[in-house]
Structure formats: structure tokens, C-alpha cells
Design a protein around this motif. Structure first.
Motif, PDB file in Angstrom:
ATOM      1  N   ALA A  75      -2.506   0.372  11.657  1.00 16.22           N
ATOM      2  CA  ALA A  75      -3.866  -0.173  11.710  1.00 16.22           C
ATOM      3  C   ALA A  75      -4.144  -1.142  10.567  1.00 16.22           C
ATOM      4  O   ALA A  75      -5.007  -2.014  10.685  1.00 16.22           O
ATOM      5  N   LEU A  76      -3.418  -0.998   9.453  1.00 14.09           N
ATOM      6  CA  LEU A  76      -3.660  -1.862   8.300  1.00 14.09           C
ATOM      7  C   LEU A  76      -2.660  -2.999   8.195  1.00 14.09           C
ATOM      8  O   LEU A  76      -2.717  -3.783   7.251  1.00 14.09           O
ATOM      9  N   ALA A  84      -1.685   5.576  11.389  1.00 12.17           N
ATOM     10  CA  ALA A  84      -2.742   4.592  11.161  1.00 12.17           C
ATOM     11  C   ALA A  84      -2.494   3.746   9.925  1.00 12.17           C
ATOM     12  O   ALA A  84      -2.715   2.534   9.938  1.00 12.17           O
ATOM     13  N   CYS A  85      -2.062   4.345   8.830  1.00  7.83           N
ATOM     14  CA  CYS A  85      -1.842   3.572   7.607  1.00  7.83           C
ATOM     15  C   CYS A  85      -0.755   2.532   7.816  1.00  7.83           C
ATOM     16  O   CYS A  85      -0.816   1.433   7.268  1.00  7.83           O
ATOM     17  N   ALA A 144      -4.625  10.497   7.690  1.00  3.23           N
ATOM     18  CA  ALA A 144      -3.978   9.465   6.893  1.00  3.23           C
ATOM     19  C   ALA A 144      -4.903   8.970   5.793  1.00  3.23           C
ATOM     20  O   ALA A 144      -6.113   8.825   5.979  1.00  3.23           O
ATOM     21  N   TYR A 145      -4.321   8.728   4.624  1.00  3.22           N
ATOM     22  CA  TYR A 145      -4.992   8.073   3.512  1.00  3.22           C
ATOM     23  C   TYR A 145      -4.185   6.822   3.179  1.00  3.22           C
ATOM     24  O   TYR A 145      -2.979   6.769   3.393  1.00  3.22           O
ATOM     25  N   ALA A 146      -4.868   5.833   2.582  1.00  2.00           N
ATOM     26  CA  ALA A 146      -4.177   4.609   2.192  1.00  2.00           C
ATOM     27  C   ALA A 146      -4.730   4.133   0.851  1.00  2.00           C
ATOM     28  O   ALA A 146      -5.951   4.180   0.618  1.00  2.00           O
ATOM     29  N   CYS A 183       0.906   5.047   1.590  1.00  5.14           N
ATOM     30  CA  CYS A 183       0.324   5.856   2.655  1.00  5.14           C
ATOM     31  C   CYS A 183       0.573   7.331   2.372  1.00  5.14           C
ATOM     32  O   CYS A 183       1.653   7.715   1.912  1.00  5.14           O
ATOM     33  N   ARG A 232       0.839  -1.197   0.000  1.00  2.00           N
ATOM     34  CA  ARG A 232       0.000   0.000   0.000  1.00  2.00           C
ATOM     35  C   ARG A 232       0.876   1.249   0.000  1.00  2.00           C
ATOM     36  O   ARG A 232       2.049   1.212   0.362  1.00  2.00           O
ATOM     37  N   ILE A 264      -9.447   3.099   6.465  1.00  4.92           N
ATOM     38  CA  ILE A 264      -8.743   3.126   7.744  1.00  4.92           C
ATOM     39  C   ILE A 264      -9.793   3.160   8.847  1.00  4.92           C
ATOM     40  O   ILE A 264     -10.784   3.885   8.742  1.00  4.92           O
ATOM     41  N   ALA A 322      -9.127   5.508  14.104  1.00  7.27           N
ATOM     42  CA  ALA A 322      -7.704   5.752  13.859  1.00  7.27           C
ATOM     43  C   ALA A 322      -7.480   6.710  12.706  1.00  7.27           C
ATOM     44  O   ALA A 322      -6.344   6.976  12.339  1.00  7.27           O
ATOM     45  N   ALA A 323      -8.557   7.275  12.139  1.00  8.08           N
ATOM     46  CA  ALA A 323      -8.440   8.052  10.915  1.00  8.08           C
ATOM     47  C   ALA A 323      -7.533   9.261  11.060  1.00  8.08           C
ATOM     48  O   ALA A 323      -6.869   9.671  10.115  1.00  8.08           O
TER      49      ALA A 323
END
Length: 398
Positions: free
Chosen positions: A363-364, A359-360, A336-338, A330, A328, A349, A353-354
Motif C-alpha cells: 500500500a505504501l 500493507a506496508c 502492520a506498522y510502518a 515494516c 521504510r 497505512i 489496509a491496516a
């Protein structure tokens, strides 16, 4: 790296977290505090425990510091220290887990050393693979996305080379950024004079210089550390690829990045993926734009992939980073965007945790990631007690 950037600051518009220091856009640097270790019940050491050497500070009351236990070079002292730490954890009511139970941890190693890098705590644990004895605990993270072993050295996230056997960083004659060749035998160094040097890793020695990067308006400054932070040795070792451009290793000549993929505006961010196959960029179509366009370039096919989703106007100069497991891209920018790689499909996300800038990355992530053989080795030789990693022998009930 994107994890060390884009933090809000009350007096400035933003701040960057670099190598353990908070650097605001005002130019001020404030050392980031290290969270204190929670107090634990006092544990009395056995009367027959050997006295620790002067290099290991073990308090008279309470358990020893975990870092001091890892750094001890005296086996009897180290075991006594770990035993006290385990007794303190047990007295607090905590229970251990066999093997590695750290979400998002990255495991790397070879037939001699095994390293566990934990992004949640910012710590990396090193073990001798043959004896399972702890070697060192470093307050750094390892690179998760490219070759990082060179001789006895591991490459850290902040661009240094660390030798766990000696518990020290390598000094390469003023070089301030590194890339490791896939064979682990050579290191490419960005020197302060803007030249690229090649070094042999074992023994550590300078071999030759590649052509300097031309000083142009494309880069300001032309040889800063960030431009080399995600450098990779690509194409089977034939090409050194950086945000500065690329060098053919055979003849040492410099080449610009593909048209439209350099650091010159309208690009406001660029990153290099694992192995150098992919480049990512953030492009600002208009100076007053409030949304920016993200693109991915597949160097093997020269194909550009543009996701339909625009990202908020990028204020962070180091906003892009690649991760695996799953692959991915990030984007860190006040949130954060993923996106999946290579399809560039937006990844969700977790809502709670956004706004977490990590987070990227965390959390992923699957937990943990690494070679199955290394994970099986850890299952036999270590245990996890909260965020602490201990030799497994100390996690058994007395």
C-alpha cells in the motif's frame, strides 16, 4: 521475511507462511492453495499453428496456461500460446496497458536479462533484454532490498538461487541460504554444518570456508535459515553481516553484533537493512509487557534512533523488514506498522489496509520501482493485462 508470517490459526495462537506453505505454531504444515485461474472463453487456434512440444501443455479448448507459454523454448509455439491468451483476455472485455502497470512491482536486470517481480501475484517474469523474448515465469519473488544477481542467478525471497535461462534452482552442495556480493561474482552460503562458504558465481564453484559461528545460547538453533534470510555483504564487500553476527571477508573471522543487538533476550526480533547500514530490533523490557520497543541502529555513526511509538507485543518471530521507494521499516504482527528510515517517523497505512499483513509492503509502494532505463525498456516491449504480463506485440488490436 515479514510478508510470510503472522497469520492467525483457529487451532493455534498463530501461524507462519513460509515458501508457499502454512506452518502453524502447533508444528503442522499445510500447503497453501494456489488460486485457480478464472475460466476464459474458448479460443480456437489457427489451423496452421505449429504443434507444441511435449513440455508445454496447451489445452485442446481454451487458452494455454500463462506459465506454460513463458516456459516454452519453441518461439513459434510460444507466440501461438500468447496469441491465444491475448484473444481470451480481449474476448472477456479486458483492455491492456502499455508497459508495466503492476502496483508495487520491482524491476531488476542488466544488459542481458530483465526481471519483473510482482508481490501481488507472487510471480516473477523474465525477459531476454536483447531480443525481448520471454524466458521464464517463476512462482517466487525476488529480493527487493539488496544485490541479487550472481552470474546467471537471481536471489529469491525465500533464499534460493534461480537461473531463468535453465528454469531451475542452483544446487550449492547442501547450502540452504545465500547472500550475494555487490560485484555479483561471489555468493556466500550458509552450509548445514554452520560454516560460511564463499562460491564463485561464474562458473559455479566453491572457493573457501569462513570461520563457523560459535554455538552459544544467543541463538536457538544457531544456524537456522531465518538467521541468514536478510544477510548482506556490507562495507564495500569487506563484511558479511547476518543475524548470526558478522564475518570479515579478508580473514574469514567471525565477530558478534554490536552490544545489545544480537538475538538474545530481551530482543524479540532483529533485521538488517539494505547495504547493511541499518539494524532494526524489537526489545521487550519486561516478560509480561504488552507493548514492545522498536529501535534503529545506524552502523555508520553508531547512533540509535528510538521512535516514540511502541508496537503491540510481538508474537511473530520474523516481524521486521526493510523496504524502499520510500525507505521504510515494516513491522508485521497481527496488523502492520510502518516507520520512515532513518527518521523512524510513523507512516500512515490506509485504513482499509491496516489489518492486511502485506500493507506496508504494497500500500505504501510507488508503482513500479526500478532503474528508469529498465522501465523505459519495458514500456517498449511488454504490456500488462490485469495481473498478466505479456509481450507487447500481443496487446495490439488484431
Amino acid at each position: 521475511m515479514a510478508l510470510r508470517a503472522a497469520l492467525l490459526d483457529p487451532c493455534c495462537s498463530r501461524a507462519l507462511l513460509l515458501a508457499g506453505a502454512l506452518v502453524t505454531s502447533c508444528g503442522q504444515a499445510v500447503v497453501a492453495p494456489v488460486p485457480p485461474t478464472p475460466a476464459a472463453p474458448a479460443i480456437t487456434a489457427p489451423a496452421v499453428a505449429p504443434a507444441p512440444p511435449a513440455s508445454v501443455a496447451i489445452p485442446a479448448a481454451g487458452p494455454p496456461d500463462l506459465e506454460a507459454a513463458y516456459r516454452s523454448r519453441e518461439p513459434a509455439t510460444r507466440r501461438a500460446a500468447f496469441a491465444q491468451i491475448a484473444a481470451a483476455r480481449r474476448a472477456s472485455g479486458a483492455t491492456p496497458s502499455a508497459g508495466l502497470a503492476l502496483v508495487g512491482a520491482v524491476v531488476v536486470g542488466d544488459e542481458q536479462l530483465v526481471a519483473v517481480s510482482d508481490p501481488a501475484s507472487g510471480l516473477t517474469y523474465y525477459f531476454d533484454r536483447k531480443t525481448a523474448e520471454p524466458l521464464a515465469m517463476g512462482r517466487h519473488l525476488l529480493r527487493h532490498d539488496r544485490p541479487l544477481r550472481a552470474g546467471p542467478f537471481f536471489m529469491t525471497l525465500d533464499g534460493t538461487l534461480y537461473d531463468p535461462q535453465e528454469d531451475e534452482q542452483a544446487s550449492l552442495a547442501g547450502g540452504h541460504a545465500f547472500a550475494v556480493a555487490p560485484d555479483g561474482r561471489h555468493v556466500f552460503v550458509l552450509a548445514k554444518d554452520c560454516r560460511i562458504e564463499t562460491w564463485s558465481a561464474a562458473p559455479l564453484s566453491r572457493e573457501r570456508q569462513l570461520a563457523p559461528h560459535p554455538t552459544t545460547d544467543d541463538l536457538n538453533p544457531p544456524c537456522d535459515l531465518g538467521s541468514f534470510s536478510d544477510a548482506v555483504v556490507a562495507d564495500g564487500g569487506a563484511l558479511l553481516l547476518t543475524r548470526l553476527g558478522s564475518w570479515t571477508v579478508r580473514d574469514g573471522l567471525w565477530h558478534p553484533l554490536p552490544a545489545g543487538w544480537g538475538s538474545r533476550p530481551p530482543n524479540v526480533g532483529i533485521a538488517i537493512g539494505p547495504g547493511g547500514r541499518y539494524l532494526a530490533r524489537v526489545r521487550r523490557d519486561r516478560p509480561d509487557a504488552v507493548r514492545d520497543r522498536l529501535s534503529l541502529l545506524d552502523r555508520s555513526t553508531a547512533r540509535t534512533i528510538d521512535p516514540p511509538t511502541l508496537v503491540g507485543g510481538i508474537a511473530n518471530t520474523d516481524a521486521l523488514d526493510f523496504y524502499d521507494n520510500p525507505p521504510r521499516l515494516c513491522v508485521v504482527n497481527y496488523g502492520a506498522y510502518a516507520f520512515s528510515v532513518p527518521a523512524m517517523t510513523p507512516l500512515a497505512i490506509p485504513r482499509d489496509a491496516a489489518m492486511d499483513l502485506t500493507a506496508c509492503a504494497t500500500a505504501l509502494s510507488a508503482a513500479p520501482s526500478g532503474d528508469p532505463e529498465l522501465l523505459a525498456w519495458l514500456e517498449q516491449h511488454i504490456c500488462t493485462w490485469g495481473t498478466d504480463v505479456l509481450p507487447r506485440e500481443h496487446c495490439m488490436a488484431p
